[in-house]
Structure formats: C-alpha cells, structure tokens
Design a protein around this motif. Structure first.
Motif, PDB file in Angstrom:
ATOM      1  N   ARG A  50       0.803  -1.221   0.000  1.00  0.00           N
ATOM      2  CA  ARG A  50       0.000   0.000   0.000  1.00  0.00           C
ATOM      3  C   ARG A  50       0.837   1.272   0.000  1.00  0.00           C
ATOM      4  NH1 ARG A  50      -3.111  -3.503  -0.899  1.00  0.00           N
ATOM      5  NH2 ARG A  50      -5.177  -3.863   0.034  1.00  0.00           N
ATOM      6  N   CYS A  51       2.128   1.165   0.315  1.00  0.00           N
ATOM      7  CA  CYS A  51       2.932   2.361   0.583  1.00  0.00           C
ATOM      8  C   CYS A  51       4.214   2.374  -0.246  1.00  0.00           C
ATOM      9  CB  CYS A  51       3.317   2.414   2.066  1.00  0.00           C
ATOM     10  SG  CYS A  51       1.926   2.307   3.219  1.00  0.00           S
ATOM     11  N   ASP A  52       4.631   3.563  -0.623  1.00  0.00           N
ATOM     12  CA  ASP A  52       5.876   3.744  -1.357  1.00  0.00           C
ATOM     13  C   ASP A  52       6.332   5.193  -1.145  1.00  0.00           C
ATOM     14  OD1 ASP A  52       8.021   3.601  -3.089  1.00  0.00           O
ATOM     15  OD2 ASP A  52       6.816   3.552  -4.916  1.00  0.00           O
ATOM     16  N   PRO A  53       7.518   5.395  -0.537  1.00  0.00           N
ATOM     17  CA  PRO A  53       8.501   4.402  -0.114  1.00  0.00           C
ATOM     18  C   PRO A  53       8.156   3.795   1.247  1.00  0.00           C
ATOM     19  CG  PRO A  53       9.306   6.573   0.425  1.00  0.00           C
ATOM     20  CD  PRO A  53       8.007   6.774  -0.321  1.00  0.00           C
ATOM     21  N   VAL A  54       8.912   2.744   1.607  1.00  0.00           N
ATOM     22  CA  VAL A  54       8.855   2.170   2.950  1.00  0.00           C
ATOM     23  C   VAL A  54      10.154   2.564   3.648  1.00  0.00           C
ATOM     24  CG1 VAL A  54       8.740   0.064   4.319  1.00  0.00           C
ATOM     25  CG2 VAL A  54       7.438   0.241   2.188  1.00  0.00           C
ATOM     26  N   LEU A  55      10.034   3.294   4.743  1.00  0.00           N
ATOM     27  CA  LEU A  55      11.189   3.810   5.471  1.00  0.00           C
ATOM     28  C   LEU A  55      11.334   3.041   6.771  1.00  0.00           C
ATOM     29  CD1 LEU A  55      10.285   7.570   4.955  1.00  0.00           C
ATOM     30  CD2 LEU A  55      11.904   6.212   3.604  1.00  0.00           C
ATOM     31  N   VAL A  56      12.438   2.337   6.918  1.00  0.00           N
ATOM     32  CA  VAL A  56      12.724   1.582   8.136  1.00  0.00           C
ATOM     33  C   VAL A  56      13.630   2.442   9.006  1.00  0.00           C
ATOM     34  CG1 VAL A  56      13.669  -0.527   9.121  1.00  0.00           C
ATOM     35  CG2 VAL A  56      12.522  -0.595   6.886  1.00  0.00           C
ATOM     36  N   VAL A  57      13.105   2.862  10.151  1.00  0.00           N
ATOM     37  CA  VAL A  57      13.850   3.769  11.028  1.00  0.00           C
ATOM     38  C   VAL A  57      14.554   2.949  12.102  1.00  0.00           C
ATOM     39  CG1 VAL A  57      13.727   5.769  12.549  1.00  0.00           C
ATOM     40  CG2 VAL A  57      12.162   5.592  10.597  1.00  0.00           C
ATOM     41  N   ALA A  58      15.878   2.955  12.066  1.00  0.00           N
ATOM     42  CA  ALA A  58      16.686   2.219  13.038  1.00  0.00           C
ATOM     43  C   ALA A  58      18.095   2.798  13.008  1.00  0.00           C
ATOM     44  CB  ALA A  58      16.720   0.725  12.714  1.00  0.00           C
ATOM     45  N   GLY A  59      18.560   3.270  14.150  1.00  0.00           N
ATOM     46  CA  GLY A  59      19.889   3.851  14.213  1.00  0.00           C
ATOM     47  C   GLY A  59      20.977   2.844  13.897  1.00  0.00           C
ATOM     48  N   GLU A  60      22.151   3.346  13.565  1.00  0.00           N
ATOM     49  CA  GLU A  60      23.252   2.472  13.167  1.00  0.00           C
ATOM     50  C   GLU A  60      23.725   1.580  14.313  1.00  0.00           C
ATOM     51  OE1 GLU A  60      26.290   4.863  11.428  1.00  0.00           O
ATOM     52  OE2 GLU A  60      25.108   5.333   9.641  1.00  0.00           O
ATOM     53  N   THR A  61      23.416   1.940  15.544  1.00  0.00           N
ATOM     54  CA  THR A  61      23.796   1.103  16.684  1.00  0.00           C
ATOM     55  C   THR A  61      22.718   0.095  17.055  1.00  0.00           C
ATOM     56  OG1 THR A  61      22.918   2.713  18.282  1.00  0.00           O
ATOM     57  CG2 THR A  61      25.233   2.940  17.637  1.00  0.00           C
ATOM     58  N   SER A  62      21.573   0.127  16.382  1.00  0.00           N
ATOM     59  CA  SER A  62      20.470  -0.769  16.718  1.00  0.00           C
ATOM     60  C   SER A  62      20.753  -2.180  16.234  1.00  0.00           C
ATOM     61  CB  SER A  62      19.165  -0.273  16.087  1.00  0.00           C
ATOM     62  OG  SER A  62      19.218  -0.400  14.677  1.00  0.00           O
ATOM     63  N   ALA A  63      20.127  -3.147  16.897  1.00  0.00           N
ATOM     64  CA  ALA A  63      20.278  -4.549  16.493  1.00  0.00           C
ATOM     65  C   ALA A  63      19.749  -4.770  15.088  1.00  0.00           C
ATOM     66  CB  ALA A  63      19.569  -5.457  17.491  1.00  0.00           C
ATOM     67  N   ALA A  64      18.643  -4.111  14.745  1.00  0.00           N
ATOM     68  CA  ALA A  64      18.052  -4.296  13.414  1.00  0.00           C
ATOM     69  C   ALA A  64      19.014  -3.855  12.325  1.00  0.00           C
ATOM     70  CB  ALA A  64      16.739  -3.530  13.319  1.00  0.00           C
ATOM     71  N   PHE A  65      19.661  -2.699  12.522  1.00  0.00           N
ATOM     72  CA  PHE A  65      20.572  -2.203  11.494  1.00  0.00           C
ATOM     73  C   PHE A  65      21.818  -3.068  11.412  1.00  0.00           C
ATOM     74  CE2 PHE A  65      23.908   0.527   9.758  1.00  0.00           C
ATOM     75  CZ  PHE A  65      23.278   1.005   8.622  1.00  0.00           C
ATOM     76  N   ARG A  66      22.345  -3.488  12.551  1.00  0.00           N
ATOM     77  CA  ARG A  66      23.548  -4.328  12.537  1.00  0.00           C
ATOM     78  C   ARG A  66      23.281  -5.679  11.891  1.00  0.00           C
ATOM     79  NH1 ARG A  66      23.866  -2.807  18.006  1.00  0.00           N
ATOM     80  NH2 ARG A  66      23.513  -4.972  18.604  1.00  0.00           N
ATOM     81  N   GLY A  67      22.049  -6.156  11.975  1.00  0.00           N
ATOM     82  CA  GLY A  67      21.721  -7.459  11.415  1.00  0.00           C
ATOM     83  C   GLY A  67      21.047  -7.413  10.066  1.00  0.00           C
ATOM     84  N   ILE A  68      21.145  -6.278   9.363  1.00  0.00           N
ATOM     85  CA  ILE A  68      20.376  -6.111   8.125  1.00  0.00           C
ATOM     86  C   ILE A  68      20.753  -7.120   7.053  1.00  0.00           C
ATOM     87  CG2 ILE A  68      21.955  -4.300   7.356  1.00  0.00           C
ATOM     88  CD1 ILE A  68      18.221  -4.820   6.471  1.00  0.00           C
ATOM     89  N   ASP A  69      22.035  -7.475   6.960  1.00  0.00           N
ATOM     90  CA  ASP A  69      22.429  -8.433   5.908  1.00  0.00           C
ATOM     91  C   ASP A  69      21.752  -9.779   6.132  1.00  0.00           C
ATOM     92  OD1 ASP A  69      23.988  -6.611   4.580  1.00  0.00           O
ATOM     93  OD2 ASP A  69      25.832  -7.164   5.615  1.00  0.00           O
ATOM     94  N   ASP A  70      21.695 -10.224   7.379  1.00  0.00           N
ATOM     95  CA  ASP A  70      21.048 -11.501   7.678  1.00  0.00           C
ATOM     96  C   ASP A  70      19.550 -11.415   7.408  1.00  0.00           C
ATOM     97  OD1 ASP A  70      20.796 -14.190   8.900  1.00  0.00           O
ATOM     98  OD2 ASP A  70      19.755 -13.107  10.483  1.00  0.00           O
ATOM     99  N   ILE A  71      18.934 -10.295   7.777  1.00  0.00           N
ATOM    100  CA  ILE A  71      17.496 -10.124   7.538  1.00  0.00           C
ATOM    101  C   ILE A  71      17.203 -10.163   6.040  1.00  0.00           C
ATOM    102  CG2 ILE A  71      15.596  -8.466   7.704  1.00  0.00           C
ATOM    103  CD1 ILE A  71      16.782  -7.618  10.436  1.00  0.00           C
ATOM    104  N   ARG A  72      18.013  -9.483   5.264  1.00  0.00           N
ATOM    105  CA  ARG A  72      17.820  -9.478   3.807  1.00  0.00           C
ATOM    106  C   ARG A  72      17.983 -10.872   3.224  1.00  0.00           C
ATOM    107  NH1 ARG A  72      21.411  -4.075   2.982  1.00  0.00           N
ATOM    108  NH2 ARG A  72      19.716  -2.537   2.893  1.00  0.00           N
ATOM    109  N   ASP A  73      18.986 -11.604   3.701  1.00  0.00           N
ATOM    110  CA  ASP A  73      19.252 -12.937   3.162  1.00  0.00           C
ATOM    111  C   ASP A  73      18.097 -13.896   3.437  1.00  0.00           C
ATOM    112  OD1 ASP A  73      21.677 -12.092   2.221  1.00  0.00           O
ATOM    113  OD2 ASP A  73      22.853 -12.937   3.880  1.00  0.00           O
TER     114      ASP A  73
END
Length: 215
Positions: A50-73
């Motif tokens: 339903r939305c474009d763009p999709v903005l994922v807000v997570a600081g560079e020190t957050s677990a989500a940002f640090r694990g982005i490669d694994d999440i993408r894979d």
C-alpha cells in the motif's frame, strides 16, 4: 494492488519503527523468524503493498541495522527492495517518538503527504489495516490511529507528514510518549475490524502464545 496514491492525489509512505532494543525479548525482534521470514521483512512486505517508499527507522547502533544483511538474506520473495530505505539519523535516546520525527521528515522529503506508521513487532499486520485507517482521514485530521476494545495504538496509524515539526517540538521539550504526539495533534481514532492486526510481541511468551493461537 498498491494504493500509495489516494483518490485525492495524496501519496502514502510507510514508516516502520525498528530501533528498539528488544530487552524483554532477549534477542532482536526484527530478526525473529515468523512463518519462515524475519519479522521485519514480513512487516515491510505487507506495508509495501500500500505504501511507497517504505522507510525503516533504526539507528546504526540498533540490532536491526547491525543485522540487516542476515534479515535481507532470509527475507521471503515479494519485497520490492527499490521501495525500501533505511533511516538512521533518529536522535539517540528519544525512543519511538524520535524515530517518528526522523521518518516523517524523510517521508516529506520523498514527496509523501501521509505516512502509515507501525512497529517491527506486529506479525499479523495486514494491508487492510492501512485501508481502514486511510478511510478515516478528513481534511483537518493530522493523524488517524487504530483503536481496539482496550486502548489506542499510536504505532498503528496514518500521520500527515506536515505534522512532523509539531512532534519534533515535543521531542525537543522532553516528550517521549507516542501518546504525547496524539494529544498534541488533531487525531481521529478508528476501531478496526480485526484486532489481531494490532497485536505486538514483546517477550518470548508473547511469540509462543501467538503461534499457538494462529496455528
């Protein structure tokens, strides 16, 4: 079918708040497996319908940002990655309200008049939630948030991006509660047709209980 532009010509972005520390969960909620894909990937895939763009807000020190490669894979097929952008410049220590400010600024810069806002820990979210909230918008409404039988859900709502400066002033004054933003805006509550869309998971027992109830 994607409905990022409304009948009035307004453009709808999404803001997924993923910068939490997941203390009660004991591990990163964004990477938590839900039906074969990371929870963050699932949420992104759903709101992108339903939305474009999709903005994922997570600081560079957050677990989500640090694990982005694994999440993408591990993400299931169906995500148009050209729609998805990370926002990492939220002010440290301001909680989800600070993330909302950062997301609204990026959404406005992308030309969006509106932004659907949700958290990364809502595994049962559906695009119909966005549809129902959007139908609750009026010309004077600054925010439309979901409500179930118990409470308001400010992290399941549509916000006008031009309300960003109002919320930024709240954050600068020390406000950290999402409900503080609702109190400061002309907000409308919508009772949604399926309360399961609003369920979030904060601890391992929440995940277990939800998996049992939906199996």
């Amino acid at each position: 079918m994607t409905q990022d532009t409304g009948s009035d010509g307004s453009k709808l972005a999404a803001i997924v708040l993923a910068g939490g520390r997941s203390r009660r969960m004991g591990s990163d909620k964004a990477a938590l497996d839900w039906e074969g894909e990371p929870m963050l990937a699932r949420v992104v895939r759903v709101v992108a319908q339903r939305c474009d763009p999709v903005l994922v807000v997570a600081g560079e020190t957050s677990a989500a940002f640090r694990g982005i490669d694994d999440i993408r894979d591990r993400a299931a097929p169906g995500i148009d990655r050209s729609k998805v952008h990370w926002v990492t410049d939220e002010q440290e220590g301001t909680g989800p309200l600070g993330g909302l400010v950062a997301g609204l600024a990026k959404a406005a810069a992308a030309g969006a008049d509106l932004a659907f806002v949700c958290a990364t820990d809502m595994p049962l979210i559906a695009p119909e939630l966005i549809d129902e909230l959007r139908r609750g918008l009026t010309g004077s409404t600054q925010a439309v948030i979901a409500r179930d039988a118990q409470r308001d859900h400010p992290m399941a709502g549509i916000y006008r991006t031009d309300a960003g400066p109002v919320i930024a002033d709240l954050v600068a004054g020390g406000e950290r509660r999402m409900l503080g933003a609702i109190d400061a805006l002309n907000a409308h509550r919508v009772g949604v047709s399926d309360a399961d869309w609003l369920v979030n998971v904060n601890a391992p027992e929440d995940v277990h209980r939800l998996r049992v109830s939906t199996s």
